[in-house]
Motif scaffolding. Structure first.
Motif, PDB file in Angstrom:
ATOM      1  N   LYS A   1      32.593  33.022  43.145  1.00  0.00           N
ATOM      2  CA  LYS A   1      31.550  32.751  43.966  1.00  0.00           C
ATOM      3  C   LYS A   1      31.678  31.418  44.504  1.00  0.00           C
ATOM      4  O   LYS A   1      31.268  30.524  43.641  1.00  0.00           O
ATOM      5  N   TYR A   2      31.803  30.920  45.409  1.00  0.00           N
ATOM      6  CA  TYR A   2      32.115  29.319  45.917  1.00  0.00           C
ATOM      7  C   TYR A   2      31.429  28.837  47.199  1.00  0.00           C
ATOM      8  O   TYR A   2      31.443  29.541  48.288  1.00  0.00           O
ATOM      9  N   ARG A   3      30.899  27.671  47.248  1.00  0.00           N
ATOM     10  CA  ARG A   3      30.384  27.066  48.581  1.00  0.00           C
ATOM     11  C   ARG A   3      31.246  26.127  49.201  1.00  0.00           C
ATOM     12  O   ARG A   3      31.907  25.255  48.850  1.00  0.00           O
ATOM     13  N   THR A   4      31.330  26.544  50.669  1.00  0.00           N
ATOM     14  CA  THR A   4      31.939  25.424  51.542  1.00  0.00           C
ATOM     15  C   THR A   4      31.311  25.653  52.674  1.00  0.00           C
ATOM     16  O   THR A   4      30.453  26.532  53.044  1.00  0.00           O
ATOM     17  N   VAL A   5      31.958  24.964  53.977  1.00  0.00           N
ATOM     18  CA  VAL A   5      31.359  25.225  55.337  1.00  0.00           C
ATOM     19  C   VAL A   5      32.579  25.220  56.183  1.00  0.00           C
ATOM     20  O   VAL A   5      33.648  24.791  55.866  1.00  0.00           O
ATOM     21  N   GLY A   6      32.426  25.796  57.507  1.00  0.00           N
ATOM     22  CA  GLY A   6      33.417  25.732  58.578  1.00  0.00           C
ATOM     23  C   GLY A   6      34.435  26.692  58.302  1.00  0.00           C
ATOM     24  O   GLY A   6      34.352  27.609  57.784  1.00  0.00           O
ATOM     25  N   LEU A   7      35.414  26.251  58.883  1.00  0.00           N
ATOM     26  CA  LEU A   7      36.718  27.135  58.983  1.00  0.00           C
ATOM     27  C   LEU A   7      37.373  27.316  57.426  1.00  0.00           C
ATOM     28  O   LEU A   7      37.969  28.018  57.221  1.00  0.00           O
ATOM     29  N   ALA A   8      36.905  26.413  56.506  1.00  0.00           N
ATOM     30  CA  ALA A   8      37.157  26.602  55.285  1.00  0.00           C
ATOM     31  C   ALA A   8      36.654  27.727  54.406  1.00  0.00           C
ATOM     32  O   ALA A   8      37.262  28.448  53.728  1.00  0.00           O
ATOM     33  N   THR A   9      35.579  28.380  55.159  1.00  0.00           N
ATOM     34  CA  THR A   9      35.051  29.506  54.724  1.00  0.00           C
ATOM     35  C   THR A   9      36.002  30.660  54.948  1.00  0.00           C
ATOM     36  O   THR A   9      36.241  31.669  53.813  1.00  0.00           O
TER      37      THR A   9
END
Length: 386
Positions: free
Chosen positions: A192-200
């Protein structure tokens, strides 16, 4: 003769009075010309309201937004000022673009990935695939490779009515904070990991379970177990969020977000109402902040990385080639999927690829191996103590 002499004396005296009076009048006239400028810079200065996506206080991104505002005021001689407000002062982060478009605020300070939900193409103007490019080259594509026209088209597609400026070419972002040293793709699958944008999409393609969270919620989410790993942006911001208190394993240099920069949206009606000089200042102050912020970041980020290692005993790693290679595969899949179903998305990607293919060939062939020079002086990079 006596009368003539007296007459000459009177004439000379009159001339002196004339020149003295003229000099005084000239001084008054000069002061009269100068005074309106002073008044304009003071009591009649134009003030624009900006809301940032960052909290005030100890936050380097809010500080960098403030740097831009200060440059605008200095370059205008005080005739144009920006009232900078922190995140949530007027609207939520996700609402900044619409708030600027509608005139609720005059300006914003955030990143394009924050309106990724309106159109995935937003992420291509900051957190897209690398093709060998860093933030510097993406900004070059924006200004000289056709990117700005495509950016304006993207704004129109999502209904944003603003002019956008960019600054601060961010260094490649860390893969982030983990509970252990991760070196294999299998180490992060299901995490379970946090990021934003196209990186998701990219990291989901790698088998990670991705959640998009605002910066201020990352550390608490790791503490409670809502997420197991996370990235935000850099050693300074990450340490300001207190990530070192929930993890001791920090992985630098990742392709999930290898380039990004700040976006400064300015309400179009507000911008058009400004004088050409003030419009030029808003634009050129972004260029000035671009350099200044980058110089500041290199010093602050490296200093704070040293503190994380030495004072907080954080283990720092370079992201493994195995994980980087899998990230690139993830990008290939995500970009392939989007370009098949979205012609406009493909148009932007094609433009970036054409620019990267030519520019990066020159740059990568021209750059010497800087790592070789560093290690010649200081030894193997992984063993250097800072």
């Amino acid at each position: 003769m006596i009368k003539e002499k007296k007459s000459l004396k009177n004439t000379t005296s009159s001339r002196r009075k004339f020149f003295k009076t003229a000099a005084k009048a000239g001084a008054v006239a000069a002061a009269t010309v100068a005074m309106p400028n002073i008044a304009t810079a003071g009591s009649h200065a134009k003030t624009l309201k900006m809301q940032a996506a960052w909290p005030s206080g100890a936050n380097i991104f809010f500080e960098m937004a403030g740097d831009y505002c200060k440059m605008v005021e200095e370059m205008s001689g005080g005739s144009l000022k920006i009232d900078l407000q922190p995140v949530g002062a007027v609207v939520k982060t996700s609402e900044i673009g619409q708030a600027v478009s509608s005139g609720v605020v005059d300006m914003g300070h955030w990143v394009t990935a924050y309106w990724y939900g309106k159109n995935p193409a937003a992420s291509l103007f900051g957190t897209g695939p690398s093709y060998g490019m860093s933030s510097q080259e993406v900004m070059g594509w924006m200004e000289y490779g056709g990117g700005r026209k495509l950016y304006d088209e993207t704004l129109a597609k999502v209904g944003f009515d603003y002019i956008g400026f960019f600054h601060m070419p961010m260094p490649a972002q860390p893969f982030g904070w983990f509970k252990k040293n991760v070196t294999k793709v299998s180490d992060v699958k299901g995490m379970k990991y946090r990021t934003v944008g196209l990186a998701t999409n990219v990291l989901t393609a790698m088998g990670m379970v991705v959640r998009q969270l605002p910066g201020g919620e990352i550390q608490p989410a790791m503490k409670t177990g809502l997420i197991e790993a996370a990235e935000f942006n850099n050693p300074t911001s990450d340490s300001q969020f207190g990530m070192q208190d929930v993890s001791k394993h920090y992985h630098l240099g990742s392709f999930h977000q290898s380039q990004e920069m700040f976006e400064i949206p300015v309400n179009k009606k507000t911008y058009n109402s400004l004088s050409p000089a003030h419009q030029a200042i808003l634009k050129n102050a972004a260029y000035a902040a671009n350099s200044d912020n980058y110089f500041k970041a290199l010093v602050r980020y490296s200093n704070d990385l040293a503190k994380l290692m030495n004072e907080h005993k954080v283990n720092v790693y370079q992201t493994s080639d195995a994980i980087l290679a899998e990230q690139l595969k993830g990008w290939d899949k995500v970009i392939g999927d989007f370009t098949k179903k979205d012609a406009f998305f493909k148009k932007i990607v094609d433009s970036q690829k054409a620019y990267a293919k030519k520019v990066m060939k020159y740059l990568l062939m021209n750059q010497p191996n800087y790592k070789l020079a560093y290690e010649n002086e200081f030894g193997p990079i992984g063993k250097v103590k800072i």
